[in-house]
Design an enzyme around this catalytic site. Sequence first.
Site, PDB file in Angstrom:
ATOM      1  CG  HIS A  77      -3.441  -0.243   5.582  1.00  9.88           C
ATOM      2  ND1 HIS A  77      -3.023   0.376   4.429  1.00  9.88           N
ATOM      3  CD2 HIS A  77      -2.555  -1.254   5.780  1.00  9.88           C
ATOM      4  CE1 HIS A  77      -1.936  -0.217   3.967  1.00  9.88           C
ATOM      5  NE2 HIS A  77      -1.645  -1.226   4.767  1.00  9.88           N
ATOM      6  CE1 TYR A 135       5.223  -2.791   1.340  1.00 15.27           C
ATOM      7  CE2 TYR A 135       2.919  -2.592   0.699  1.00 15.27           C
ATOM      8  CZ  TYR A 135       3.901  -2.505   1.661  1.00 15.27           C
ATOM      9  OH  TYR A 135       3.588  -2.125   2.934  1.00 15.27           O
ATOM     10  CE1 TYR A 187       1.568  15.954   9.883  1.00 15.22           C
ATOM     11  CE2 TYR A 187      -0.835  16.065   9.849  1.00 15.22           C
ATOM     12  CZ  TYR A 187       0.375  16.441  10.397  1.00 15.22           C
ATOM     13  OH  TYR A 187       0.399  17.309  11.457  1.00 15.22           O
ATOM     14  CD  GLU A 235       5.410  10.120   6.370  1.00 15.52           C
ATOM     15  OE1 GLU A 235       5.673  10.354   5.172  1.00 15.52           O
ATOM     16  OE2 GLU A 235       4.410  10.608   6.961  1.00 15.52           O
ATOM     17  CD  GLN A 276      -2.906  -5.063   8.031  1.00 21.21           C
ATOM     18  OE1 GLN A 276      -3.235  -3.889   8.195  1.00 21.21           O
ATOM     19  NE2 GLN A 276      -1.967  -5.415   7.164  1.00 21.21           N
TER      20      GLN A 276
END
Length: 364
Positions: free
Chosen positions: A148, A261, A250, A240, A84
């Site tokens: 990520h 998953y 958080y 979120e 990614q």
Amino acid sequence: MMLFRPILAALLALAAPLSAQTLDGPSGPIPVREMVSGLDGPWSFAFLPDDSVLITEKSGRLWRLIDGQKIEIGGIGPIAQVGQGGLLDVLVPRDFLQTRQLYFTHALMQGNGAGTALATAQFPVGSDKLEGWRVIYQIAKGSSGGRHFGSRLVEGLDGTLFMTVGERGDRPSAQDLARENGSVLRLTRDGDPAPGNPFLDDPNARPAIWSYGHRNPQGAALDGSGQLYVSEHGARGGDEVNLITKGANYGWPVISYGRHYSGAKIGEGTSKPGMEQPEFYWDPSIAPSGLMIYSGALWPEWQGDSFTGSLKFGFISRLSGDPLHEVQRLQSPETERLRDIREAPDGAIWFLSEGQGALYRMAP
């Protein structure tokens, strides 16, 4: 009859895109215009003061859209193309006309792994090439894999830079202040930890961290008062929108409104003392990317509303109210795998479709 059928099919094929080129506005359909197509893995875009637009592609290419023409801009430094990761966000600061400085987030090789980095370069007047590309910040080494990276850039009202970083698929690292994984950073324009950061004097913490306990924040925006919001990916459920406050935790992966998953429970539940609750969460996940909080310039009814794209389902989610909740899904073929969304200087809404490889403009 056999001749009529292909003619009818051709007419229907021509008509289909025209019927899709509007999205529902507060007072009726809003025309959607394709501004450029043929993009390969587009990730972000930003407006320059001359009304041209910069567009990043994850592969490391930077385009400038000017007068309807797509021009490649050279001078991009080394980019790690891993999973990614790649060339990610681009920021045009408010003083660009004076400094000619641009900022980019990207994946950077770090030994056997890769991390999220912040780079800057100058874009001289009349040039098609950046000058002086240099990395001014990179997260601590130690992350492997291609998941990520985050990563959005937002200029705060005081000129500091907020940079979001994903936890790189290493869940516990989001609770480890000795690493930037899973955090929002606050940096000076030189890439230093900004004065006033909450962990500047903590020898066991990375001083650039502003907030932590995030999973993979791929959207960030300021509201009208300068407060920072981020949208971030959960796992299976639990995407979120968070209001970011100094030093706050958080919760990822200790608390979440989603599940792994595999279907297994995440952490300890949905709440824990000392950990923040989201302003809003999606279940099932929509994979939000990009975040815009609208000024109301062209559509006053939408003033203060949040807009984010869905990578998973291909729509624009509009959020409003207090408490924040989803009030509308704007969807057409043009919103397929929507990667980024921004308000233009004239109040139009532009969005970037990774699925279509195109940039679009919504305006009356």
